[in-house]
Design an enzyme around this catalytic site. Sequence first.
Site, mmCIF file in Angstrom:
data_model
loop_
_atom_site.group_PDB
_atom_site.id
_atom_site.type_symbol
_atom_site.label_atom_id
_atom_site.label_comp_id
_atom_site.label_asym_id
_atom_site.label_seq_id
_atom_site.Cartn_x
_atom_site.Cartn_y
_atom_site.Cartn_z
ATOM 1 N N ARG A 101 0.841 -1.211 0.000
ATOM 2 C CA ARG A 101 0.000 0.000 0.000
ATOM 3 C C ARG A 101 0.867 1.248 0.000
ATOM 4 O O ARG A 101 0.622 2.185 -0.732
ATOM 5 C CB ARG A 101 -0.919 -0.009 1.218
ATOM 6 C CG ARG A 101 -2.243 -0.711 1.003
ATOM 7 C CD ARG A 101 -2.094 -2.141 0.472
ATOM 8 N NE ARG A 101 -3.353 -2.834 0.312
ATOM 9 C CZ ARG A 101 -3.915 -3.568 1.257
ATOM 10 N NH1 ARG A 101 -3.310 -3.758 2.422
ATOM 11 N NH2 ARG A 101 -5.074 -4.157 1.029
ATOM 12 N N ASP A 144 0.002 -6.618 -3.368
ATOM 13 C CA ASP A 144 -1.428 -6.383 -3.111
ATOM 14 C C ASP A 144 -1.976 -5.640 -4.321
ATOM 15 O O ASP A 144 -1.281 -5.530 -5.340
ATOM 16 C CB ASP A 144 -1.633 -5.601 -1.797
ATOM 17 C CG ASP A 144 -2.943 -5.990 -1.120
ATOM 18 O OD1 ASP A 144 -3.996 -5.776 -1.732
ATOM 19 O OD2 ASP A 144 -2.908 -6.522 0.012
ATOM 20 N N HIS A 167 -6.744 -9.640 -3.890
ATOM 21 C CA HIS A 167 -5.712 -8.619 -3.626
ATOM 22 C C HIS A 167 -4.615 -8.680 -4.705
ATOM 23 O O HIS A 167 -3.439 -8.494 -4.407
ATOM 24 C CB HIS A 167 -5.068 -8.832 -2.243
ATOM 25 C CG HIS A 167 -5.992 -8.506 -1.110
ATOM 26 N ND1 HIS A 167 -6.092 -7.249 -0.566
ATOM 27 C CD2 HIS A 167 -6.866 -9.280 -0.420
ATOM 28 C CE1 HIS A 167 -6.987 -7.257 0.420
ATOM 29 N NE2 HIS A 167 -7.476 -8.482 0.533
ATOM 30 N N ASP A 189 -6.855 -14.176 1.513
ATOM 31 C CA ASP A 189 -7.922 -13.469 2.239
ATOM 32 C C ASP A 189 -8.834 -12.689 1.295
ATOM 33 O O ASP A 189 -8.437 -12.297 0.198
ATOM 34 C CB ASP A 189 -7.312 -12.498 3.270
ATOM 35 C CG ASP A 189 -6.367 -11.496 2.620
ATOM 36 O OD1 ASP A 189 -5.629 -11.883 1.698
ATOM 37 O OD2 ASP A 189 -6.390 -10.322 3.018
ATOM 38 N N GLU A 190 -10.063 -12.473 1.759
ATOM 39 C CA GLU A 190 -11.021 -11.533 1.168
ATOM 40 C C GLU A 190 -11.147 -11.677 -0.352
ATOM 41 O O GLU A 190 -10.961 -10.714 -1.096
ATOM 42 C CB GLU A 190 -10.598 -10.102 1.514
ATOM 43 C CG GLU A 190 -10.529 -9.860 3.010
ATOM 44 C CD GLU A 190 -10.069 -8.465 3.363
ATOM 45 O OE1 GLU A 190 -10.738 -7.818 4.158
ATOM 46 O OE2 GLU A 190 -9.017 -8.017 2.852
ATOM 47 N N TRP A 226 -4.601 -16.837 11.707
ATOM 48 C CA TRP A 226 -5.945 -16.377 12.100
ATOM 49 C C TRP A 226 -5.951 -14.874 12.316
ATOM 50 O O TRP A 226 -5.237 -14.369 13.186
ATOM 51 C CB TRP A 226 -6.388 -17.099 13.371
ATOM 52 C CG TRP A 226 -7.771 -16.705 13.813
ATOM 53 C CD1 TRP A 226 -8.920 -16.852 13.102
ATOM 54 C CD2 TRP A 226 -8.132 -16.096 15.056
ATOM 55 N NE1 TRP A 226 -9.988 -16.368 13.828
ATOM 56 C CE2 TRP A 226 -9.534 -15.909 15.028
ATOM 57 C CE3 TRP A 226 -7.418 -15.719 16.193
ATOM 58 C CZ2 TRP A 226 -10.234 -15.336 16.090
ATOM 59 C CZ3 TRP A 226 -8.110 -15.157 17.253
ATOM 60 C CH2 TRP A 226 -9.507 -14.967 17.199
ATOM 61 N N TYR A 268 -4.179 -5.504 15.257
ATOM 62 C CA TYR A 268 -3.938 -4.716 14.036
ATOM 63 C C TYR A 268 -3.531 -3.301 14.436
ATOM 64 O O TYR A 268 -4.285 -2.580 15.084
ATOM 65 C CB TYR A 268 -5.199 -4.691 13.157
ATOM 66 C CG TYR A 268 -5.271 -5.857 12.184
ATOM 67 C CD1 TYR A 268 -4.603 -7.052 12.456
ATOM 68 C CD2 TYR A 268 -5.994 -5.772 11.005
ATOM 69 C CE1 TYR A 268 -4.657 -8.120 11.571
ATOM 70 C CE2 TYR A 268 -6.052 -6.835 10.115
ATOM 71 C CZ TYR A 268 -5.381 -8.011 10.407
ATOM 72 O OH TYR A 268 -5.437 -9.067 9.530
ATOM 73 N N ASP A 281 -3.009 -0.792 12.477
ATOM 74 C CA ASP A 281 -3.587 0.311 11.713
ATOM 75 C C ASP A 281 -4.855 0.822 12.400
ATOM 76 O O ASP A 281 -5.339 1.911 12.095
ATOM 77 C CB ASP A 281 -3.886 -0.096 10.257
ATOM 78 C CG ASP A 281 -4.550 -1.450 10.143
ATOM 79 O OD1 ASP A 281 -4.168 -2.368 10.892
ATOM 80 O OD2 ASP A 281 -5.459 -1.595 9.315
ATOM 81 N N TRP A 324 -1.238 -2.708 8.355
ATOM 82 C CA TRP A 324 -1.668 -2.409 6.983
ATOM 83 C C TRP A 324 -1.486 -0.918 6.787
ATOM 84 O O TRP A 324 -1.733 -0.133 7.704
ATOM 85 C CB TRP A 324 -3.132 -2.834 6.782
ATOM 86 C CG TRP A 324 -3.339 -4.282 7.079
ATOM 87 C CD1 TRP A 324 -3.911 -4.821 8.195
ATOM 88 C CD2 TRP A 324 -2.935 -5.400 6.278
ATOM 89 N NE1 TRP A 324 -3.899 -6.196 8.130
ATOM 90 C CE2 TRP A 324 -3.308 -6.582 6.957
ATOM 91 C CE3 TRP A 324 -2.297 -5.524 5.039
ATOM 92 C CZ2 TRP A 324 -3.064 -7.856 6.461
ATOM 93 C CZ3 TRP A 324 -2.059 -6.796 4.535
ATOM 94 C CH2 TRP A 324 -2.441 -7.944 5.237
ATOM 95 N N THR A 325 -1.070 -0.528 5.582
ATOM 96 C CA THR A 325 -0.581 0.847 5.474
ATOM 97 C C THR A 325 -1.383 1.735 4.505
ATOM 98 O O THR A 325 -0.843 2.710 4.002
ATOM 99 C CB THR A 325 0.911 0.845 5.074
ATOM 100 O OG1 THR A 325 1.038 0.168 3.813
ATOM 101 C CG2 THR A 325 1.775 0.192 6.109
HETATM 102 C C1 ACM Z 1 -6.439 -9.213 6.301
HETATM 103 O O1 ACM Z 1 -6.416 -8.380 7.198
HETATM 104 N N1 ACM Z 1 -7.210 -9.002 5.218
HETATM 105 C C2 ACM Z 1 -5.652 -10.425 6.351
#
Ligand code: ACM
Length: 469
Positions: free
Chosen positions: A120, A149, A210, A260-261, A327, A355, A357, A400-401
């Site tokens: 990011r 990403d 991503h 993920d996602e 996890w 997290y 952020d 996460w940035t």
């Molecule tokens: C994540 O925070 N999407 C792994």
Amino acid sequence: MRFTLISFIASVIISLYATPSLFAGAPVIPAPQSAEMTNRPFDKKNLDRVKYVKAKALPAEAYELQIKSNKIIIKSSDEAGRFYAHQTLIQLAEADALYRGVIKDAPRYEWRGFMLDEARHFFGKEQVKKILDLMARYKLNKFHWHLSDDQGWRVEIKAYPELCSVGGIGCHSNPDAPARFYTQDEIREIIAYAAERHIEVIPEIDMPGHATAFTKAFPELGAGHRTVNPANDSLYAVLETIIKELADLFPGRYIHIGGDEVSTQGWRELPGMKDFMENNGIDSYDDIQKCFERRISDIVAAAGKVSIAWDDVIDSGLDKDKTVIHWWRADHPESLKKALENGYKTIISPWDPFYLDYVQDIKCKEGHLVWKQWVNGLDEIYDYKLSDDQLVMGFQANLWTERVISDERLAYMVFPRLIAIAERAWTSQGNLDYDDFLKRLENEYRYLDSIHLYYYDFRDFNHHPEPLK
Ligand code: ACM
């Protein structure tokens, strides 16, 4: 006069020969397993008089530190234990707390990690080295590096220069920013720097979602909605080449494969998807990702590495001997339960509270808020209930940035919360004491000031005003 002199001599003799007072504990973070210190000072000028003893019976990373009258003895079974004994000594010396005594120490968890997202926003090797220095000081040992990403591909792959020259263009705050990435030489330099500090570097290439930066370089392998096209066989040949290069570049045991996602939206209308589903015996779109994960995980295993994957893949049927589950979904506790029940080694970093952020104070203006009125503060991190399940490898904080652009904000979001994570991951349950941690943290605030780090000061919100970028 004579009486004063005699009483002075007597007090010197008593202080030399009387049984010294014993103090349990030492002003060190993370708190050691046991510390039996006396009130007899150790002369700093003897700090280089260290004798090393190989003690095969001690577990990995453990050490025993004996501070004697004029020398120091360090026992450990490995280099890491020796290194950690020195980190303890450094903190004791800085705190003016070098007394004779014995410290016995060992980590609670083998995985004590930090993840930095450089996709990011890209921070560069000097910032990474600064973080590695601080990780080492607090006995953290895993640096998880999020290198791809939607916003950027950040690791040079010799076979596909377009991954960096095209995929490396842009970042979260400016899609047109010139390409930023690490060359393989730079990556090797950082890996070596980390290894000197007993830190393993784990690269992450996030797929099949991503993946926009990847598909910018390989449009024919994309499927929209930030995903690759799992039905295109050429995808696996490209990924195999990338993973082989990564496996050669990173000497550690693991490659993080993301997972993920993932949206299945773009996969529904793809030419070839019907055949792919039929050939793989799949009748639901959700099963496409499972198929993809198994294939990637096999490629990683064939390259001699163990896959780590976000817990979104928990139902993918990955081999538990070749996969570690990471996890993160705090709102899916059942996923952690399933990982452990199914025998997966697991790394714990739920967004609540690990997290970084997410903001640390309700007064902060920028950054994620956990729900509306809830923050990832120091005490939330410190009080997090830990699992003693043997399959839990340990803990990790993630940054996460998207909302972190400057070096100041990077430091502001990470410290001192990472110090609390380090103590949680190292120190045994019985030795955790938040009030005592806060007292010891005073020394660390002084240290962070001495290196001019722009940390968040939990004692004084205005010490370092919040950098908004
Ligand atoms: C994540 O925070 N999407 C792994």
